[in-house]
Scaffold this motif. Structure first.
Motif, PDB file in Angstrom:
ATOM      1  N   SER A 655     -30.733 -13.880 -21.749  1.00 59.06           N
ATOM      2  CA  SER A 655     -31.508 -13.867 -20.612  1.00 59.06           C
ATOM      3  C   SER A 655     -30.916 -14.014 -19.389  1.00 59.06           C
ATOM      4  O   SER A 655     -31.521 -13.484 -18.428  1.00 59.06           O
ATOM      5  CB  SER A 655     -32.660 -14.839 -20.886  1.00 59.06           C
ATOM      6  N   SER A 656     -29.679 -14.777 -19.082  1.00 58.14           N
ATOM      7  CA  SER A 656     -29.318 -15.279 -17.906  1.00 58.14           C
ATOM      8  C   SER A 656     -27.557 -15.466 -18.044  1.00 58.14           C
ATOM      9  O   SER A 656     -27.197 -15.588 -19.038  1.00 58.14           O
ATOM     10  CB  SER A 656     -29.791 -16.523 -17.493  1.00 58.14           C
ATOM     11  N   HIS A 657     -27.151 -15.245 -16.940  1.00 65.60           N
ATOM     12  CA  HIS A 657     -25.877 -15.687 -16.743  1.00 65.60           C
ATOM     13  C   HIS A 657     -25.460 -16.778 -17.188  1.00 65.60           C
ATOM     14  O   HIS A 657     -24.319 -17.297 -17.811  1.00 65.60           O
ATOM     15  CB  HIS A 657     -25.207 -15.507 -15.320  1.00 65.60           C
ATOM     16  N   ALA A 658     -26.338 -17.834 -17.089  1.00 65.73           N
ATOM     17  CA  ALA A 658     -25.878 -19.365 -17.408  1.00 65.73           C
ATOM     18  C   ALA A 658     -25.522 -19.516 -18.887  1.00 65.73           C
ATOM     19  O   ALA A 658     -24.884 -20.119 -19.477  1.00 65.73           O
ATOM     20  CB  ALA A 658     -27.113 -20.296 -17.172  1.00 65.73           C
ATOM     21  N   HIS A 659     -26.371 -18.720 -19.592  1.00 71.27           N
ATOM     22  CA  HIS A 659     -26.409 -18.701 -21.182  1.00 71.27           C
ATOM     23  C   HIS A 659     -25.039 -18.033 -21.598  1.00 71.27           C
ATOM     24  O   HIS A 659     -24.395 -18.591 -22.452  1.00 71.27           O
ATOM     25  CB  HIS A 659     -27.474 -17.942 -21.914  1.00 71.27           C
ATOM     26  N   GLU A 660     -24.850 -16.935 -20.830  1.00 76.01           N
ATOM     27  CA  GLU A 660     -23.432 -16.435 -21.171  1.00 76.01           C
ATOM     28  C   GLU A 660     -22.172 -17.089 -20.909  1.00 76.01           C
ATOM     29  O   GLU A 660     -21.326 -17.154 -21.581  1.00 76.01           O
ATOM     30  CB  GLU A 660     -23.462 -14.978 -20.297  1.00 76.01           C
ATOM     31  N   PHE A 661     -22.389 -17.975 -19.529  1.00 74.85           N
ATOM     32  CA  PHE A 661     -21.241 -18.711 -19.180  1.00 74.85           C
ATOM     33  C   PHE A 661     -21.119 -20.130 -20.408  1.00 74.85           C
ATOM     34  O   PHE A 661     -20.171 -20.559 -20.793  1.00 74.85           O
ATOM     35  CB  PHE A 661     -21.412 -19.307 -17.985  1.00 74.85           C
ATOM     36  N   GLY A 755     -21.337 -12.057  -5.740  1.00 76.22           N
ATOM     37  CA  GLY A 755     -21.328 -13.298  -4.883  1.00 76.22           C
ATOM     38  C   GLY A 755     -22.201 -14.284  -5.580  1.00 76.22           C
ATOM     39  O   GLY A 755     -22.100 -15.484  -5.878  1.00 76.22           O
ATOM     40  N   GLU A 756     -23.466 -13.871  -6.230  1.00 79.31           N
ATOM     41  CA  GLU A 756     -24.176 -14.524  -7.126  1.00 79.31           C
ATOM     42  C   GLU A 756     -23.384 -15.026  -8.413  1.00 79.31           C
ATOM     43  O   GLU A 756     -23.661 -16.322  -8.761  1.00 79.31           O
ATOM     44  CB  GLU A 756     -25.463 -13.895  -7.371  1.00 79.31           C
ATOM     45  N   ILE A 757     -22.773 -14.107  -8.958  1.00 80.42           N
ATOM     46  CA  ILE A 757     -21.984 -14.596 -10.251  1.00 80.42           C
ATOM     47  C   ILE A 757     -20.863 -15.674  -9.770  1.00 80.42           C
ATOM     48  O   ILE A 757     -20.794 -16.605 -10.514  1.00 80.42           O
ATOM     49  CB  ILE A 757     -21.171 -13.356 -10.900  1.00 80.42           C
ATOM     50  N   ALA A 758     -20.313 -15.412  -8.750  1.00 81.70           N
ATOM     51  CA  ALA A 758     -19.410 -16.525  -8.359  1.00 81.70           C
ATOM     52  C   ALA A 758     -20.058 -17.851  -7.967  1.00 81.70           C
ATOM     53  O   ALA A 758     -19.262 -18.747  -8.372  1.00 81.70           O
ATOM     54  CB  ALA A 758     -18.679 -15.965  -7.049  1.00 81.70           C
ATOM     55  N   ARG A 759     -21.124 -17.734  -7.442  1.00 83.37           N
ATOM     56  CA  ARG A 759     -21.882 -18.950  -7.088  1.00 83.37           C
ATOM     57  C   ARG A 759     -22.323 -19.718  -8.503  1.00 83.37           C
ATOM     58  O   ARG A 759     -22.112 -20.911  -8.515  1.00 83.37           O
ATOM     59  CB  ARG A 759     -23.187 -18.800  -6.198  1.00 83.37           C
ATOM     60  N   GLU A 760     -22.600 -19.094  -9.398  1.00 84.81           N
ATOM     61  CA  GLU A 760     -22.994 -19.530 -10.766  1.00 84.81           C
ATOM     62  C   GLU A 760     -21.818 -20.054 -11.265  1.00 84.81           C
ATOM     63  O   GLU A 760     -21.866 -21.236 -12.184  1.00 84.81           O
ATOM     64  CB  GLU A 760     -23.679 -18.581 -11.749  1.00 84.81           C
ATOM     65  N   LEU A 761     -20.595 -19.461 -11.227  1.00 86.78           N
ATOM     66  CA  LEU A 761     -19.393 -19.745 -11.713  1.00 86.78           C
ATOM     67  C   LEU A 761     -18.871 -21.309 -11.332  1.00 86.78           C
ATOM     68  O   LEU A 761     -18.184 -21.956 -11.899  1.00 86.78           O
ATOM     69  CB  LEU A 761     -18.463 -18.734 -11.729  1.00 86.78           C
ATOM     70  N   LEU A 766     -14.652 -22.814 -15.769  1.00 85.01           N
ATOM     71  CA  LEU A 766     -14.153 -21.608 -16.268  1.00 85.01           C
ATOM     72  C   LEU A 766     -13.313 -20.883 -15.382  1.00 85.01           C
ATOM     73  O   LEU A 766     -13.240 -21.351 -14.119  1.00 85.01           O
ATOM     74  CB  LEU A 766     -15.244 -20.402 -16.483  1.00 85.01           C
ATOM     75  N   PRO A 767     -12.322 -20.020 -15.628  1.00 84.56           N
ATOM     76  CA  PRO A 767     -11.194 -19.433 -14.796  1.00 84.56           C
ATOM     77  C   PRO A 767     -11.924 -18.536 -13.878  1.00 84.56           C
ATOM     78  O   PRO A 767     -12.028 -17.341 -14.483  1.00 84.56           O
ATOM     79  CB  PRO A 767     -10.058 -18.844 -15.515  1.00 84.56           C
ATOM     80  N   LYS A 768     -12.477 -18.995 -12.661  1.00 85.62           N
ATOM     81  CA  LYS A 768     -13.494 -17.886 -11.949  1.00 85.62           C
ATOM     82  C   LYS A 768     -12.501 -16.764 -11.383  1.00 85.62           C
ATOM     83  O   LYS A 768     -13.226 -15.623 -11.353  1.00 85.62           O
ATOM     84  CB  LYS A 768     -13.944 -18.771 -10.614  1.00 85.62           C
ATOM     85  N   ARG A 769     -11.322 -16.914 -11.182  1.00 88.57           N
ATOM     86  CA  ARG A 769     -10.631 -15.786 -10.928  1.00 88.57           C
ATOM     87  C   ARG A 769     -10.399 -14.781 -11.734  1.00 88.57           C
ATOM     88  O   ARG A 769     -10.381 -13.403 -11.635  1.00 88.57           O
ATOM     89  CB  ARG A 769      -9.212 -16.236 -10.038  1.00 88.57           C
ATOM     90  N   ALA A 770     -10.126 -15.115 -13.156  1.00 90.51           N
ATOM     91  CA  ALA A 770      -9.907 -14.379 -14.086  1.00 90.51           C
ATOM     92  C   ALA A 770     -11.440 -13.601 -14.242  1.00 90.51           C
ATOM     93  O   ALA A 770     -11.166 -12.296 -14.652  1.00 90.51           O
ATOM     94  CB  ALA A 770      -9.602 -15.082 -15.521  1.00 90.51           C
ATOM     95  N   VAL A 771     -12.352 -14.399 -14.363  1.00 88.66           N
ATOM     96  CA  VAL A 771     -13.741 -13.647 -14.542  1.00 88.66           C
ATOM     97  C   VAL A 771     -13.975 -12.590 -13.610  1.00 88.66           C
ATOM     98  O   VAL A 771     -14.530 -11.414 -13.900  1.00 88.66           O
ATOM     99  CB  VAL A 771     -14.721 -14.483 -14.830  1.00 88.66           C
ATOM    100  N   LEU A 772     -14.032 -13.138 -12.208  1.00 86.26           N
ATOM    101  CA  LEU A 772     -14.243 -12.057 -11.147  1.00 86.26           C
ATOM    102  C   LEU A 772     -13.412 -11.036 -11.188  1.00 86.26           C
ATOM    103  O   LEU A 772     -13.914  -9.627 -11.001  1.00 86.26           O
ATOM    104  CB  LEU A 772     -14.709 -13.010  -9.872  1.00 86.26           C
TER     105      LEU A 772
END
Length: 924
Positions: A655-661, A755-761, A766-772
């Protein structure tokens, strides 16, 4: 017919059952009389006492009873008689059921009496032979009898020698024509063929169905059954000896020729019954005649080939056979006299042996048998009937001793005495088999006395004590009773058999789905403790226990593994994917480098850690080196099963990015935290390093990255579809290209989504640079796909002058805003996208110098694109800085509220422009 049936009923009915039957019949008559009424006259009653008289006359009884009875009452009386007959039949049937055991016992006694009668007949014939011999001696003692007897003896010796040669030829012919016949019918003096009957059907005594076709050879003292069998795949048949019977041990009975039985003969050999069917009555009569001739020759009559005895002298008794005289002159006559005396003593000893056997005086009987055999060895030529009689007595004596030996729970002194007697009789093999069978029965008897009241540990402990201590006692007894070293293999085979029996009971009570490993381990320890006692007797059976219980232990581990997988699958399916707890990484440097001071885990990961801990705690009870492979395989299966469920859950979507993270962090937590903990736990259990579990951490090190790739691919497609959709955007539109151009709103929307994904990361370790960077990379992989450069009709996509500048400007804006998140490979793919768009434009619009219609317009340079991107960033403010900066330090920059902070200073804008000179914009 009715009178005969009543007579048979009267004779077969017990006296004790007639009174209740009479009362039943009388009650029935009274009841029916009341129903008919007094107007029809008196109804006569059925009195069974009259029907059961020995001088019963049916006609007189009917005249007397029905003299003054009306016709209706006669019919009623007939029904009453019919009811009486049915009641008598039921009563008789009840008596049969009631006395069935007595009938069976009597039938067995009758079969035993048949054998005793055969033996008695043989003894009586032997007595007749002794009397005939005495009369012959008297005849020879008379004047003038010596010369005739001498001539008769010489003639008999010559004829007997010729007969023996003929008998040998007959046996040799039987051996040649029937395979394995010599095993069943070996050579014996005076044994010869009386006749044979061919093509007989052996029938089943119970179903009367044919079993096989046989030929029966009737010999002077035996019957040989030969079966017809095919040779290979050909139709040719051969005769193979199947079994043989001794005439003295069998009873031959003729079955009546009715519609069911046909032409049949029954042969009873002790407890076995055989039924044979003949094609004709003549064939059956021929077989019975051969049997009678063979028995007549066997029980003492002269063979047909011998000369007839001379007529007796006046005043002397008639002689039935010729014999040798004790009082004849010469060396041969003296030797014959001695032999005759030995034969007489043999007969006396056989009679005494019968008495000892009947009184169950086995010790005296065995001593007498040994004396009898020594005396027979002294005979120059023992008579076959004497030898057979001796062997029959020995077999009967041994059978009785074996019966006593087979009694379970016998004391050692009694067992030793019986084995010693059988050894003296030469029955060592049978004694060994009977002794081991009695010990098996003893174990079974003692085992059945154990009570199972729900306490499995106590029952198995008592069971192990009974089994292994009796096995130890048996081994000690066996070594003392059987000194022959060749018989030790039988003891080992018996021990293996009893171990298998113990394993069957143990498996039934201990190894099942609901049993705990602690109970299994306790039962195994009780078993091993008792097995150690066998080591003092020279038997180490631990390896046999491992062989017996290894499949069951591995099966229990696999069953426990299946339960754990089902439990974890349910936990993952019901997990809300919210952070359930945070684990400190103070003592785990590798986890601290990845997660920081704390590891946020969901409920499924916590449940997995608990299940693995419980799995190890259960396994510590039964752990051994032989189970190492199965334990490691089960732990690996449990861990990999949970990771596969995480992968399926991520692909299905949440349902959300938070669950996937949370799933990504949980996967990394399983690899970096759960697996090391489980490996350390197993190291303590096995007492050494479990390298397979430690290697699993290295083998699954790339699995979290694989889940991140799935996440990036999924969100690259989803973000492009709702924002900047390169596949569906039309770049063929014409418009003016000037300084007023700016990046498209779709690109701005896509960057806001990133930007929203980066803010939730920022909230997850998690390795934010690798994800984005992975999301951006997947976007360009989708854009460069050759399938997206064609229309639905299969034509190449068209790009106008304005469309090319829009695409290049959007890509340049994306690369400049993402900054350090853009890898070198992503930059190369961006250049390839721009280059393909330019080539498409120039292929449709050639230069002005080329012949054709429209000419290509001039393209803008890098400075123009940088200026448009810089103007857009100044216009949007802090909404679109280089959000690739500062991710190495986990910066928490806000991507909203740029208007309140105001535009960036000019120095910052110039630094931004100069720091991105290495990211070249595509030009014509």
């Amino acid at each position: 017919m009715e009178v005969d049936r009543r007579k048979s009923m009267r004779r077969g009915m017990p006296m004790a059952s007639r009174a209740p039957l009479e009362a039943t019949v009388a009650g029935t008559a009274v009841q029916k009389q009341g129903q008919t009424g007094e107007s029809q006259g008196e109804l006569p009653a059925v009195v069974l006492s009259k029907l059961t008289k020995s001088d019963f006359q049916a006609e007189e009884y009917l005249k007397e009873t029905l003299k003054t009875v009306q016709e209706k009452n006669i019919r009623q009386f007939r029904k009453t008689l019919e009811d009486a007959r049915k009641a008598a039949s039921k009563n008789l049937q009840k008596n049969v059921y009631k006395n069935y055991e007595s009938f069976v016992f009597i039938s067995k006694e009758i079969s035993g009496m048949e054998r005793d009668m055969q033996l008695l007949r043989e003894l009586l014939l032997n007595i007749n032979q002794v009397g005939d011999d005495l009369m012959d001696e008297d005849e020879l003692a008379a004047p003038g009898g010596d010369g005739a007897a001498l001539g008769r003896r010489r003639t008999m010796r010559m004829s007997m020698a010729n007969q023996q040669d003929m008998f040998k030829d007959q046996l040799a012919k039987v051996w040649r024509s029937i395979r394995d016949a010599q095993k069943f019918v070996p050579f014996a003096p005076n044994r010869h063929v009386v006749g044979d009957v061919r093509n007989i059907s052996e029938l089943s005594p119970s179903t009367m169905q044919p079993r096989q076709r046989v030929d029966i050879v009737v010999l002077s003292d035996m019957l040989l059954l030969a079966v017809r069998k095919k040779r290979g795949n050909y139709a040719q048949t051969v005769l193979v000896a199947d079994r043989s019977f001794t005439l003295s041990d069998i009873t031959v009975a003729d079955v009546s020729d009715d519609s069911r039985a046909g032409h049949m003969v029954k042969i009873v050999n002790r407890a076995e019954t055989f039924l044979f069917g003949f094609k004709t009555t003549d064939a059956k009569n021929e077989f019975l005649m051969l049997i009678s001739h063979a028995k007549a020759g066997f029980f003492g009559t002269d063979p047909p080939s011998l000369p007839p005895p001379p007529l007796p002298m006046p005043g002397a008794a008639r002689s039935t056979r010729s014999t040798r005289s004790r009082q004849s002159a010469g060396g041969d006559d003296d030797q014959d006299g001695v032999a005759e005396g030995l034969r007489l003593r043999t007969d006396e000893m056989l009679d005494a042996l019968d008495i000892h056997i009947a009184r169950r005086e086995f010790n005296d009987a065995t001593t007498l048998v040994q004396r009898l055999k020594r005396q027979q060895r002294e005979l120059p030529k023992p008579a076959p009937p004497v030898i057979r009689a001796t062997d029959a007595h020995v077999a009967e004596l041994a059978r009785l001793i074996l019966t006593d030996l087979l009694i379970p729970c016998s004391p050692r002194k009694q067992v030793a005495a019986n084995v010693s007697l059988l050894h003296r009789l030469g029955w060592d093999k049978e004694a060994k088999e009977a002794f081991l069978a009695s010990r098996s029965a003893t174990i079974k008897n003692r085992t059945r006395q154990l009570k199972l009241e729900g306490n499995t540990r106590l029952y198995i402990r008592e069971l192990a004590i009974v089994y292994f201590r009796l096995i130890r006692n048996t081994c000690e007894w066996y070594s003392g009773l059987f000194a022959d070293p060749t018989m030790i293999s039988a003891l080992i085979a018996w021990v293996r058999q009893e171990m298998a029996g113990y394993a069957v009971i143990f498996r039934r009570h201990v190894f099942h789905d609901m049993q705990k490993f602690q109970v299994i381990a306790s039962c195994l320890n009780h078993t091993l403790a008792e097995v150690d006692i066998l080591g003092h007797a020279g038997l180490d059976l631990k390896f046999m226990l491992d062989q017996e219980f290894f499949p069951d232990l591995t099966s229990c581990i696999r069953t426990y593994e299946a339960r754990c997988l089902a439990l974890l699958a349910k936990a993952v399916a019901e997990d809300s994917l919210a952070v359930a707890s945070k684990i400190s990484t103070t003592n785990n440097e590798s986890a601290a480098r990845i997660f920081g001071p704390q590891i946020p885990i969901i409920a499924s990961v916590s449940r997995l850690d608990e299940v693995l801990a419980d799995f190890g705690n259960e396994l510590r009870f039964i752990v051994r080196d032989s189970l190492y492979g199965q334990v490691v395989a089960s732990v690996l299966s449990i861990i990999e099963g949970v990771l596969k469920q995480f992968l399926l859950l991520l692909r299905k979507g949440t349902s959300s990015h938070a669950h996937e993270f949370a799933l990504l962090v949980s996967t990394q937590a399983v690899v970096s935290w759960v697996i090391p903990r489980s490996a350390a736990h197993l190291d303590r259990i096995f007492g050494r390093t479990v390298t397979d579990i430690h290697n699993l951490e290295q083998r699954l090190e790339a699995f979290p990255a694989s889940l991140q790739d799935v996440f990036c691919q999924k969100h690259a497609v989803a973000t492009s579809r709702v924002t900047f959709d390169f596949v569906s955007t039309d770049f063929a539109g014409e418009s003016e290209v000037g300084d007023q151009m700016a990046p498209s709103p779709a690109m701005e929307l896509m960057l806001r989504s990133l930007g929203e994904i980066a803010r939730e990361l920022d909230q997850w370790p998690l390795p934010k640079r690798a994800v984005l960077g992975g999301i951006i990379d997947c976007m360009f992989v989708q854009m460069i796909d050759p399938r997206n450069w064609e229309t639905s009709a299969g034509e190449k996509r068209r790009f106008s002058h304005y469309g090319v500048h829009c695409l290049v400007l959007d890509i340049h804006f994306l690369l400049r805003v993402c900054g350090s998140l853009v890898s070198k490979s992503t930059n190369n793919m961006a250049n390839r996208v721009c280059e393909k768009a330019l080539r498409s434009y120039f292929s449709a619009n050639p230069p002005a110098s080329s012949p054709g219609s429209g000419a290509a317009k001039e393209m803008m340079n890098k400075v123009w694109y940088d200026a448009r991107v810089h103007a857009a960033m100044l216009r949007l403010g802090f909404n679109f800085p280089d959000f690739g900066r500062g991710f190495e330090h986990r910066s928490q920059q806000s991507f909203e509220g740029g208007s309140a902070a105001g535009p960036p200073p000019a120095e910052y804008a110039m630094a931004q422009s100069s720091s991105r000179d290495d990211v070249s914009s595509p030009t014509a």
